[in-house]
Design a protein around this motif. Structure first.
Motif, PDB file in Angstrom:
ATOM      1  N   THR A 286      45.477  37.943  36.237  1.00 46.45           N
ATOM      2  CA  THR A 286      43.791  38.412  37.087  1.00 46.45           C
ATOM      3  C   THR A 286      44.436  38.059  38.497  1.00 46.45           C
ATOM      4  OG1 THR A 286      42.619  35.093  36.582  1.00 46.45           O
ATOM      5  CG2 THR A 286      42.270  37.319  34.751  1.00 46.45           C
ATOM      6  N   ASP A 288      41.682  37.112  40.967  1.00 48.14           N
ATOM      7  CA  ASP A 288      41.594  35.937  41.568  1.00 48.14           C
ATOM      8  C   ASP A 288      41.327  34.165  40.688  1.00 48.14           C
ATOM      9  OD1 ASP A 288      39.373  36.767  39.488  1.00 48.14           O
ATOM     10  OD2 ASP A 288      37.677  35.596  40.104  1.00 48.14           O
ATOM     11  N   GLU A 289      41.530  33.025  41.289  1.00 46.57           N
ATOM     12  CA  GLU A 289      41.727  31.726  40.566  1.00 46.57           C
ATOM     13  C   GLU A 289      40.504  32.029  39.731  1.00 46.57           C
ATOM     14  OE1 GLU A 289      41.589  28.404  43.521  1.00 46.57           O
ATOM     15  OE2 GLU A 289      43.228  29.673  44.398  1.00 46.57           O
ATOM     16  N   GLY A 290      38.922  32.189  39.836  1.00 43.39           N
ATOM     17  CA  GLY A 290      37.948  32.070  38.864  1.00 43.39           C
ATOM     18  C   GLY A 290      38.420  33.200  37.308  1.00 43.39           C
ATOM     19  N   GLY A 291      39.211  34.387  37.565  1.00 48.27           N
ATOM     20  CA  GLY A 291      39.664  35.216  36.426  1.00 48.27           C
ATOM     21  C   GLY A 291      38.568  36.214  36.071  1.00 48.27           C
ATOM     22  N   ARG A 292      38.049  36.833  37.142  1.00 46.24           N
ATOM     23  CA  ARG A 292      37.228  37.429  37.459  1.00 46.24           C
ATOM     24  C   ARG A 292      37.619  38.955  37.020  1.00 46.24           C
ATOM     25  NH1 ARG A 292      32.611  35.832  41.011  1.00 46.24           N
ATOM     26  NH2 ARG A 292      34.496  35.625  42.319  1.00 46.24           N
ATOM     27  N   VAL A 293      38.747  39.048  37.736  1.00 52.32           N
ATOM     28  CA  VAL A 293      38.913  40.310  38.295  1.00 52.32           C
ATOM     29  C   VAL A 293      40.446  40.050  37.839  1.00 52.32           C
ATOM     30  CG1 VAL A 293      39.890  42.086  40.362  1.00 52.32           C
ATOM     31  CG2 VAL A 293      38.240  39.759  40.740  1.00 52.32           C
ATOM     32  N   ARG A 294      40.260  41.072  36.429  1.00 47.64           N
ATOM     33  CA  ARG A 294      41.622  41.248  35.297  1.00 47.64           C
ATOM     34  C   ARG A 294      42.300  42.436  35.709  1.00 47.64           C
ATOM     35  NH1 ARG A 294      40.540  37.425  31.239  1.00 47.64           N
ATOM     36  NH2 ARG A 294      42.266  38.296  31.144  1.00 47.64           N
TER      37      ARG A 294
END
Length: 394
Positions: A286, A288-294
């Motif tokens: 990913t 981003d650190e939040g894992g939203r942009v795979r």
């Protein structure tokens, strides 16, 4: 009337039927626009068509649509063979089938040849789950189903069990591909071979859609044949269970074929020469650190230590005057950032080799060209050279 086009080229002044327009748009992802001038009558309308990277033939009720590849047919067969899992040396022999009069017969011949060799070692058998209602007990009773359908009644019994036979997904895919290729009216010799495949799989009758093949050492010998079957079936857009015998489609997306070829050759060479492991279509990353942009790079090579050593994306065509699209550069920049790499690699069939260095100490993006106009063995050498270039910069 048959309409003949060439991959990526623009054709003007065409007379098209409604079925041909629908085929061009739905099967070939072509741009179809009317040529309108003052006083043009609707009945005399002419059309402008720009084909995409999808090649093949679609038979409609009022005329065929054929899109020829720019790549020589023997190279298309070689790419198909390698990308479906064939050993490259065996795939070189497959390219000899390019003597066929058209791409449809050539692909059908490749499939028939591979199917014949695979099935000559015996039809694969395996276990498949069966749920049915019987007058006698077999396996275990499906209590929930029995209560739902026949509360308070003993017969027939709802049961579940494992059947060991030839009616498994691997054979269903092969049979569906053989039937599709027969509908495309290949040469008499190839048609004979395909009918032999259909006859060999006479006990197979289950659906082939909606499931993925699980690979083990027991069915590994089927892998190249199943992969080729999936490639043949992937874009045909025809319901094979509908009973429609008047129309058919055999199309290949050269984007998919090129990408699979590059990843297989490069990945195999990297592991053989330098160890580690490769992952195609790696979805672990990913941005981003939040894992939203795979992210999903085409190929990630993890070195001996298990950490990413290189990343590769394969693009069949660089649109827009042959230059590398900015979106591809942005995408590779994101891959390098997520994987912690100071360089990344883009491989095209048509592009000018260059190195794009991102400002402020960012990664170097290496653009490679893998020319598909040479002989099949030259394509293989080019793929291996690309692997060596990637390893050198890792």
């Amino acid at each position: 009337m048959t309409i003949r086009l060439t991959e990526w080229e623009l054709a003007s002044g065409l007379t098209l039927t409604t079925g041909q327009i629908e085929a061009l748009q739905s099967h070939f992802d072509a741009e179809v626009t009317p040529e309108v001038s003052a006083g043009t009558d609707v009945s005399d309308l002419r059309w402008r068509v720009r084909a995409s990277s999808i090649v093949g033939v679609v038979a409609t009720g009022d005329g065929d649509v054929v899109v020829r590849p720019k790549v020589p047919v023997h190279n298309v067969l070689f790419l198909l063979g390698v990308s479906s899992g064939r050993d490259p040396l065996d795939a070189l022999e497959d390219a000899a089938l390019a003597d066929a009069p058209d791409l449809t017969t050539a692909v059908a011949g490749l499939f028939a040849s591979l199917a014949g060799r695979t099935l000559s070692r015996g039809v694969l058998r395996g276990y498949r789950p069966v749920a049915e209602h019987r007058q006698t007990l077999r396996g275990r009773v499906d209590v929930a189903e029995q209560i739902r359908v026949r509360p308070g009644r003993a017969m027939p019994i709802a049961v579940q069990y494992e059947e060991h036979d030839e009616d498994i997904l691997e054979n269903r895919l092969v049979l569906a591909a053989a039937r599709l290729l027969l509908r495309m009216r290949p040469s008499l010799d190839v048609a004979r071979q395909l009918r032999r495949v259909v006859h060999t799989l006479d006990d197979v009758n289950g659906p082939w859609r909606g499931a993925e093949v699980s690979w083990t050492h027991l069915n590994a010998r089927y892998r190249p044949l199943v992969r080729l079957s999936q490639l043949v079936l992937s874009a045909q857009g025809l319901d094979l269970d509908s009973g429609n015998r008047e129309a058919g489609a055999l199309t290949l997306d050269m984007n998919v074929v090129f990408e699979a070829f590059v990843c297989r050759v490069v990945g195999t060479e990297l592991v053989a020469a330098h160890g580690g492991e490769v992952t195609a279509q790696d979805t672990r990353w990913t941005l981003d650190e939040g894992g939203r942009v795979r992210l999903r790079p085409d190929l990630v090579w993890n070195g001996r230590g298990g950490y990413p050593a290189a990343v590769l994306d394969a693009k069949y065509k660089a649109r827009g005057g042959g230059g590398v699209p900015e979106t591809d550069l942005y995408q590779m920049h994101a891959y390098c950032t997520a994987l912690g790499l100071d360089s990344g690699h883009l491989a095209y069939a048509q592009a000018r080799p260059e190195v794009v260095r991102v400002v402020r100490g960012g990664p170097a993006i290496h653009v490679h060209r893998l020319d598909l106009s040479g002989a099949p063995h030259e394509l293989l050498d080019a793929g291996r050279s690309l692997a060596r270039a990637i390893a050198h910069r890792a």
